[in-house]
Every structure is written in structure tokens, then in C-alpha cells.
Motif scaffolding. Structure first.
Motif, PDB file in Angstrom:
ATOM      1  N   GLY A 238     -41.908 -59.354  -2.135  1.00 56.78           N
ATOM      2  CA  GLY A 238     -41.923 -58.276  -1.162  1.00 56.78           C
ATOM      3  C   GLY A 238     -40.562 -58.029  -0.556  1.00 56.78           C
ATOM      4  O   GLY A 238     -39.544 -58.538  -1.030  1.00 56.78           O
ATOM      5  N   PRO A 239     -40.507 -57.244   0.535  1.00 60.00           N
ATOM      6  CA  PRO A 239     -39.224 -56.911   1.165  1.00 60.00           C
ATOM      7  C   PRO A 239     -38.601 -58.100   1.883  1.00 60.00           C
ATOM      8  O   PRO A 239     -39.280 -59.086   2.182  1.00 60.00           O
ATOM      9  CB  PRO A 239     -39.603 -55.798   2.154  1.00 60.00           C
ATOM     10  CG  PRO A 239     -41.053 -55.990   2.425  1.00 60.00           C
ATOM     11  CD  PRO A 239     -41.646 -56.555   1.173  1.00 60.00           C
ATOM     12  N   ASN A 240     -37.308 -57.985   2.174  1.00 61.07           N
ATOM     13  CA  ASN A 240     -36.638 -59.081   2.888  1.00 61.07           C
ATOM     14  C   ASN A 240     -35.613 -58.566   3.898  1.00 61.07           C
ATOM     15  O   ASN A 240     -34.527 -59.126   4.029  1.00 61.07           O
ATOM     16  CB  ASN A 240     -35.990 -60.073   1.910  1.00 61.07           C
ATOM     17  CG  ASN A 240     -34.921 -59.445   1.027  1.00 61.07           C
ATOM     18  OD1 ASN A 240     -34.645 -58.253   1.110  1.00 61.07           O
ATOM     19  ND2 ASN A 240     -34.305 -60.256   0.170  1.00 61.07           N
ATOM     20  N   TYR A 241     -35.995 -57.507   4.631  1.00 58.29           N
ATOM     21  CA  TYR A 241     -35.087 -56.951   5.626  1.00 58.29           C
ATOM     22  C   TYR A 241     -35.579 -57.144   7.062  1.00 58.29           C
ATOM     23  O   TYR A 241     -34.933 -56.666   8.008  1.00 58.29           O
ATOM     24  CB  TYR A 241     -34.853 -55.457   5.375  1.00 58.29           C
ATOM     25  CG  TYR A 241     -36.113 -54.614   5.470  1.00 58.29           C
ATOM     26  CD1 TYR A 241     -36.537 -54.093   6.698  1.00 58.29           C
ATOM     27  CD2 TYR A 241     -36.867 -54.327   4.347  1.00 58.29           C
ATOM     28  CE1 TYR A 241     -37.691 -53.325   6.788  1.00 58.29           C
ATOM     29  CE2 TYR A 241     -38.018 -53.557   4.429  1.00 58.29           C
ATOM     30  CZ  TYR A 241     -38.418 -53.051   5.651  1.00 58.29           C
ATOM     31  OH  TYR A 241     -39.556 -52.296   5.738  1.00 58.29           O
ATOM     32  N   SER A 242     -36.700 -57.811   7.273  1.00 60.12           N
ATOM     33  CA  SER A 242     -37.238 -58.016   8.615  1.00 60.12           C
ATOM     34  C   SER A 242     -36.292 -58.901   9.427  1.00 60.12           C
ATOM     35  O   SER A 242     -35.433 -59.598   8.859  1.00 60.12           O
ATOM     36  CB  SER A 242     -38.608 -58.686   8.544  1.00 60.12           C
ATOM     37  OG  SER A 242     -38.466 -60.044   8.143  1.00 60.12           O
ATOM     38  N   PRO A 243     -36.425 -58.908  10.770  1.00 58.80           N
ATOM     39  CA  PRO A 243     -35.591 -59.808  11.576  1.00 58.80           C
ATOM     40  C   PRO A 243     -35.699 -61.261  11.130  1.00 58.80           C
ATOM     41  O   PRO A 243     -34.700 -61.994  11.170  1.00 58.80           O
ATOM     42  CB  PRO A 243     -36.145 -59.609  12.994  1.00 58.80           C
ATOM     43  CG  PRO A 243     -36.678 -58.209  12.993  1.00 58.80           C
ATOM     44  CD  PRO A 243     -37.250 -58.002  11.618  1.00 58.80           C
ATOM     45  N   GLU A 244     -36.889 -61.671  10.697  1.00 58.96           N
ATOM     46  CA  GLU A 244     -37.065 -63.054  10.234  1.00 58.96           C
ATOM     47  C   GLU A 244     -36.270 -63.299   8.952  1.00 58.96           C
ATOM     48  O   GLU A 244     -35.626 -64.355   8.790  1.00 58.96           O
ATOM     49  CB  GLU A 244     -38.545 -63.345  10.005  1.00 58.96           C
ATOM     50  CG  GLU A 244     -39.406 -63.339  11.261  1.00 58.96           C
ATOM     51  CD  GLU A 244     -39.700 -61.948  11.806  1.00 58.96           C
ATOM     52  OE1 GLU A 244     -40.004 -61.827  13.018  1.00 58.96           O
ATOM     53  OE2 GLU A 244     -39.601 -60.961  11.034  1.00 58.96           O
ATOM     54  N   HIS A 245     -36.307 -62.337   8.049  1.00 61.77           N
ATOM     55  CA  HIS A 245     -35.542 -62.484   6.804  1.00 61.77           C
ATOM     56  C   HIS A 245     -34.036 -62.474   7.087  1.00 61.77           C
ATOM     57  O   HIS A 245     -33.272 -63.224   6.466  1.00 61.77           O
ATOM     58  CB  HIS A 245     -35.892 -61.356   5.833  1.00 61.77           C
ATOM     59  CG  HIS A 245     -37.223 -61.511   5.176  1.00 61.77           C
ATOM     60  ND1 HIS A 245     -38.317 -60.756   5.519  1.00 61.77           N
ATOM     61  CD2 HIS A 245     -37.652 -62.348   4.197  1.00 61.77           C
ATOM     62  CE1 HIS A 245     -39.354 -61.101   4.781  1.00 61.77           C
ATOM     63  NE2 HIS A 245     -38.981 -62.072   3.971  1.00 61.77           N
ATOM     64  N   ILE A 246     -33.620 -61.601   7.988  1.00 57.79           N
ATOM     65  CA  ILE A 246     -32.199 -61.543   8.328  1.00 57.79           C
ATOM     66  C   ILE A 246     -31.753 -62.866   8.940  1.00 57.79           C
ATOM     67  O   ILE A 246     -30.690 -63.407   8.597  1.00 57.79           O
ATOM     68  CB  ILE A 246     -31.913 -60.370   9.288  1.00 57.79           C
ATOM     69  CG1 ILE A 246     -32.236 -59.031   8.603  1.00 57.79           C
ATOM     70  CG2 ILE A 246     -30.464 -60.417   9.760  1.00 57.79           C
ATOM     71  CD1 ILE A 246     -31.407 -58.711   7.385  1.00 57.79           C
ATOM     72  N   ALA A 247     -32.561 -63.417   9.847  1.00 60.48           N
ATOM     73  CA  ALA A 247     -32.218 -64.701  10.479  1.00 60.48           C
ATOM     74  C   ALA A 247     -32.137 -65.814   9.441  1.00 60.48           C
ATOM     75  O   ALA A 247     -31.238 -66.670   9.496  1.00 60.48           O
ATOM     76  CB  ALA A 247     -33.245 -65.039  11.558  1.00 60.48           C
ATOM     77  N   GLU A 248     -33.078 -65.807   8.503  1.00 61.50           N
ATOM     78  CA  GLU A 248     -33.062 -66.820   7.437  1.00 61.50           C
ATOM     79  C   GLU A 248     -31.799 -66.687   6.591  1.00 61.50           C
ATOM     80  O   GLU A 248     -31.146 -67.692   6.249  1.00 61.50           O
ATOM     81  CB  GLU A 248     -34.295 -66.671   6.555  1.00 61.50           C
ATOM     82  CG  GLU A 248     -34.318 -67.639   5.377  1.00 61.50           C
ATOM     83  CD  GLU A 248     -35.395 -67.312   4.353  1.00 61.50           C
ATOM     84  OE1 GLU A 248     -35.428 -68.003   3.309  1.00 61.50           O
ATOM     85  OE2 GLU A 248     -36.177 -66.373   4.571  1.00 61.50           O
ATOM     86  N   ALA A 251     -28.790 -68.010   8.396  1.00 59.73           N
ATOM     87  CA  ALA A 251     -28.766 -69.469   8.419  1.00 59.73           C
ATOM     88  C   ALA A 251     -28.316 -70.046   7.086  1.00 59.73           C
ATOM     89  O   ALA A 251     -27.517 -70.993   7.039  1.00 59.73           O
ATOM     90  CB  ALA A 251     -30.154 -70.002   8.784  1.00 59.73           C
ATOM     91  N   VAL A 252     -28.812 -69.466   5.998  1.00 63.33           N
ATOM     92  CA  VAL A 252     -28.455 -69.963   4.665  1.00 63.33           C
ATOM     93  C   VAL A 252     -26.971 -69.722   4.386  1.00 63.33           C
ATOM     94  O   VAL A 252     -26.272 -70.593   3.849  1.00 63.33           O
ATOM     95  CB  VAL A 252     -29.330 -69.291   3.589  1.00 63.33           C
ATOM     96  CG1 VAL A 252     -28.848 -69.646   2.202  1.00 63.33           C
ATOM     97  CG2 VAL A 252     -30.787 -69.706   3.753  1.00 63.33           C
ATOM     98  N   LEU A 253     -26.476 -68.547   4.755  1.00 58.21           N
ATOM     99  CA  LEU A 253     -25.057 -68.248   4.550  1.00 58.21           C
ATOM    100  C   LEU A 253     -24.179 -69.186   5.371  1.00 58.21           C
ATOM    101  O   LEU A 253     -23.188 -69.733   4.870  1.00 58.21           O
ATOM    102  CB  LEU A 253     -24.763 -66.799   4.930  1.00 58.21           C
ATOM    103  CG  LEU A 253     -25.268 -65.718   3.964  1.00 58.21           C
ATOM    104  CD1 LEU A 253     -25.222 -64.342   4.627  1.00 58.21           C
ATOM    105  CD2 LEU A 253     -24.433 -65.707   2.685  1.00 58.21           C
ATOM    106  N   THR A 254     -24.548 -69.378   6.622  1.00 55.63           N
ATOM    107  CA  THR A 254     -23.763 -70.244   7.499  1.00 55.63           C
ATOM    108  C   THR A 254     -23.753 -71.685   6.989  1.00 55.63           C
ATOM    109  O   THR A 254     -22.706 -72.350   6.967  1.00 55.63           O
ATOM    110  CB  THR A 254     -24.314 -70.193   8.931  1.00 55.63           C
ATOM    111  OG1 THR A 254     -24.269 -68.841   9.409  1.00 55.63           O
ATOM    112  CG2 THR A 254     -23.507 -71.075   9.862  1.00 55.63           C
ATOM    113  N   LYS A 255     -24.920 -72.175   6.562  1.00 58.22           N
ATOM    114  CA  LYS A 255     -25.006 -73.536   6.020  1.00 58.22           C
ATOM    115  C   LYS A 255     -24.123 -73.693   4.787  1.00 58.22           C
ATOM    116  O   LYS A 255     -23.566 -74.775   4.537  1.00 58.22           O
ATOM    117  CB  LYS A 255     -26.455 -73.865   5.677  1.00 58.22           C
ATOM    118  CG  LYS A 255     -26.665 -75.295   5.200  1.00 58.22           C
ATOM    119  CD  LYS A 255     -28.133 -75.592   4.938  1.00 58.22           C
ATOM    120  CE  LYS A 255     -28.323 -77.026   4.456  1.00 58.22           C
ATOM    121  NZ  LYS A 255     -29.772 -77.328   4.183  1.00 58.22           N
ATOM    122  N   ALA A 256     -23.998 -72.612   4.014  1.00 59.72           N
ATOM    123  CA  ALA A 256     -23.179 -72.659   2.800  1.00 59.72           C
ATOM    124  C   ALA A 256     -21.697 -72.476   3.105  1.00 59.72           C
ATOM    125  O   ALA A 256     -20.870 -72.480   2.189  1.00 59.72           O
ATOM    126  CB  ALA A 256     -23.638 -71.574   1.827  1.00 59.72           C
TER     127      ALA A 256
END
Length: 351
Positions: A238-248, A251-256
Motif C-alpha cells: 500500500g501507500p507510504n506517505y502517511s505521517p507514520e510512514h514519514i516518521a519511520e 528514523a531509518v535514514l538517520t540510523k543509517a
């Protein structure tokens, strides 16, 4: 002696060297200055030094040059009106990935008849890019074949690597040597891992085989491209532009160890492949920006003169003007309203 190579090759057509096309269709000094300035602007958007909203918008693919010019003229005028809040870059897509078979884009088949006159396609693409730039309109494309950039990359302001090729080592290496900012899309399954790894790989020095500007096979050594970011396009879940998806994603980008800069593709799985839903996605994305999100740098929209798409192949004489022959698009009236609405919504960000 038995043949052991080229058994399935019917013909080999020698293409002109990139430098030959550069000489025939050179970029002007004003075009060069414009491209350099826009690439710098996009860099500042990626690194959040420029608060403008990056909007990559235009036809899914260019197949009719006159319709493409018509669209570009309209978009250039609109882009000038909103340039203080929105940085508009036109989709000028000449290559299309195919799941099985089908038209592979203007470079590969410019006559739309299966003749695959790639030499003409390269010249046509280069000439069209120059026309768009002369309107004061930045250019964007997806680079699919790793040889294509040698012919047109000097005329591109922003580029993308698609969901099908983000995992490709060849495309990651190619991206590491490109001179423009570039977005890697998440995989077709919606996961982020491939895009994260692609950004990491493209930011590092690479050595790989390629073609030099004089057309010779060469070892290409790069320093890495620091201007890569992720593009969320949804996936099979499904889509991945919701605030929850953006926050995830943040987090993944920052961890990397990567900058959390995210561009949202309003098409593809984010709109359930229904082009008419793209404005809804765009509004939801802009709402997050106006609510304070600093990681969302912009969006991508598939737009054309007329809405939807039309089947292809069919006789060229039967094709409807301004209608996509690849993915469906929103029409110009909807595009203009969407851009103006976005401009108005962004006002608080610049007050």
C-alpha cells in the motif's frame, strides 16, 4: 569452428560517440549557467537550506514532441508564478522500464513503430531537453540504461532511479558519478532497505566499466554523489506517505547516517495506480509540511495536457493529443489548480 558468441544477435548498429552529439547539439552558456544554478537550488532543498517545495511534475513519458512543447510552455509560465515557494522541475522522461515487453520510450523507439532508431532517439532527446531549458524550466528524467547519461546527463537538473533498478549495482555505480541530485525510489514491495543501501553506495567512490565521451569502453572512476535522497512511491503493501510512514523513513535514514530528506511520489502505489487520486496524496503531503515536517522536501506528480492514458501500440494517427501512452496522468486544469492550491497552502511556511 563453432560460434560461441552473438548467436542470438541479429544486428549491431554503431551509435555516434557522445561527443559527436555534443558538437551537433551543444548546450549554450546560458543553459549551462541555468542547469548549474538549479542543481544548486535542489541541493539546498535537499539539505533544508532552501524552504521551497520541490515539485517534479509532468508527463509519465514524452512520446509526442509537440504535445510535450505545449505542456512545457504552460508549465514554465506557471512555475515562474510560484517560484518563491515551489521549485518546479519538469518530468522529461525518455526511457520506460517494462515488466515484460512494450514501448521502451522515445530514446529507444522514437518513431513509435518498433524500428528502434536509437541514434535518432538520442538526438531527439537532446534537442528536446534544450528546448525545455530555454523556457527557463528545469529538467528531470529517470535514467534507465547506464549508457544514456553519457549523451544527455549534462542537460538534466534532477534524475531518478526507479523502484525496479534501485537494487541494481550498475545503477548505484552510475549514480555515484552523476553530476545532478538524484532520488532513489523504494522497492516495489514498499520496503526501504534497497533505497537506503543505494544512497550509501552512490555517495561513495566507485570504479566500473562504462563508455567515455569519445565512445570507447572505459574504466570510470567516481568520487561519489553527495546529493542523493529517497523517493517514497508506496509498494505492494500500500501507500507510504502517511505521517507514520514519514516518521519511520526519517528514523531509518538517520540510523543509517543519512540526511532525512524525503520526496513523495504521488503516483504508483501511493495513489493505488489511480492518477485521479494524486491530488489527494499531494494535499496530504503538503499538510505534513505546513504542520512542521522538515524531512519532506517535495513531491512527484504525473501530469499531462489531458487526463488518463491510452492504449499503445495503436496507429499513431489514432493517438489522442496530450494523452499519455504509459501511466495515466492528471490533466492540465487539475495540475494548475493543484499547483496554485499548494502555493497558497505553503504561505505560512514563508511568513
Amino acid at each position: 569452428m563453432q560460434r560461441t558468441s552473438d548467436i542470438n544477435v541479429v544486428e549491431t548498429r554503431v551509435l555516434p560517440a557522445p561527443e559527436t552529439l555534443f558538437a551537433e547539439l551543444p548546450k549554450t552558456e546560458s543553459q549551462s549557467d541555468f542547469i548549474t544554478r538549479v542543481r544548486g537550488d535542489i541541493h539546498r532543498v535537499i539539505f533544508t537550506e532552501d524552504k521551497r517545495f520541490l515539485l517534479v511534475i509532468g508527463p509519465c513519458s514524452i512520446h509526442d514532441l509537440e504535445a510535450g512543447r505545449d505542456y512545457a510552455r504552460r508549465l514554465a509560465a506557471l512555475a515562474a508564478e510560484v517560484s518563491d515557494r515551489i521549485l518546479i522541475v519538469m518530468r522529461v522522461y525518455f526511457e520506460k522500464p517494462r515488466t515484460t515487453v512494450g514501448w521502451k520510450g522515445l530514446i529507444m523507439d522514437p518513431q513509435l513503430d518498433g524500428s528502434h532508431d536509437i541514434e535518432t532517439g538520442l538526438r531527439t532527446a537532446r534537442a528536446f531537453l534544450r528546448e525545455v531549458l530555454d523556457l527557463g524550466l528545469p529538467t528531470a528524467t529517470e535514467l534507465l540504461d547506464p549508457i544514456t547519461p553519457q549523451y544527455i546527463a549534462d542537460l538534466i537538473c534532477w534524475s531518478a532511479v526507479g523502484a525496479r533498478t534501485t537494487e541494481s549495482q550498475t545503477h548505484r555505480q552510475m549514480a555515484s558519478g552523476l553530476s545532478m541530485p538524484l532520488g532513489f525510489k523504494n522497492g516495489t514491495d514498499g520496503t526501504l532497505g534497497a533505497a537506503i543501501n543505494a544512497i550509501k553506495a552512490a555517495s561513495q567512490p566507485q570504479t566500473f566499466m562504462g563508455v567515455s565521451v569519445d565512445g570507447r569502453a572505459s574504466a570510470i572512476v567516481t568520487r561519489g554523489n553527495p546529493n542523493c535522497h529517497i523517493v517514497l512511491r508506496g509498494g505492494s503493501a500500500g501507500p507510504n506517505y502517511s505521517p507514520e510512514h514519514i516518521a519511520e523513513t526519517e528514523a531509518v535514514l538517520t540510523k543509517a547516517g543519512l540526511l532525512p530528506s524525503i520526496l513523495v511520489d504521488c503516483s504508483h502505489a501511493n495513489s493505488a495506480k489511480k492518477p485521479e487520486l494524486q491530488p489527494d496524496v499531494m494535499r496530504a503531503v503538503v499538510e505534513q509540511v505546513t504542520a512542521g515536517s522538515t524531512s519532506i522536501i517535495g513531491a512527484m506528480v504525473e501530469s499531462n495536457l489531458a487526463a488518463g492514458s491510452q492504449p499503445f501500440p495503436q496507429p499513431k494517427s489514432d493517438l489522442r493529443y496530450g494523452v499519455s501512452i504509459t501511466d495515466g496522468c492528471i490533466d492540465w486544469a487539475t495540475t494548475e489548480q493543484l499547483v496554485r492550491d499548494t502555493y497558497a497552502a505553503l504561505a505560512p511556511r514563508f511568513s
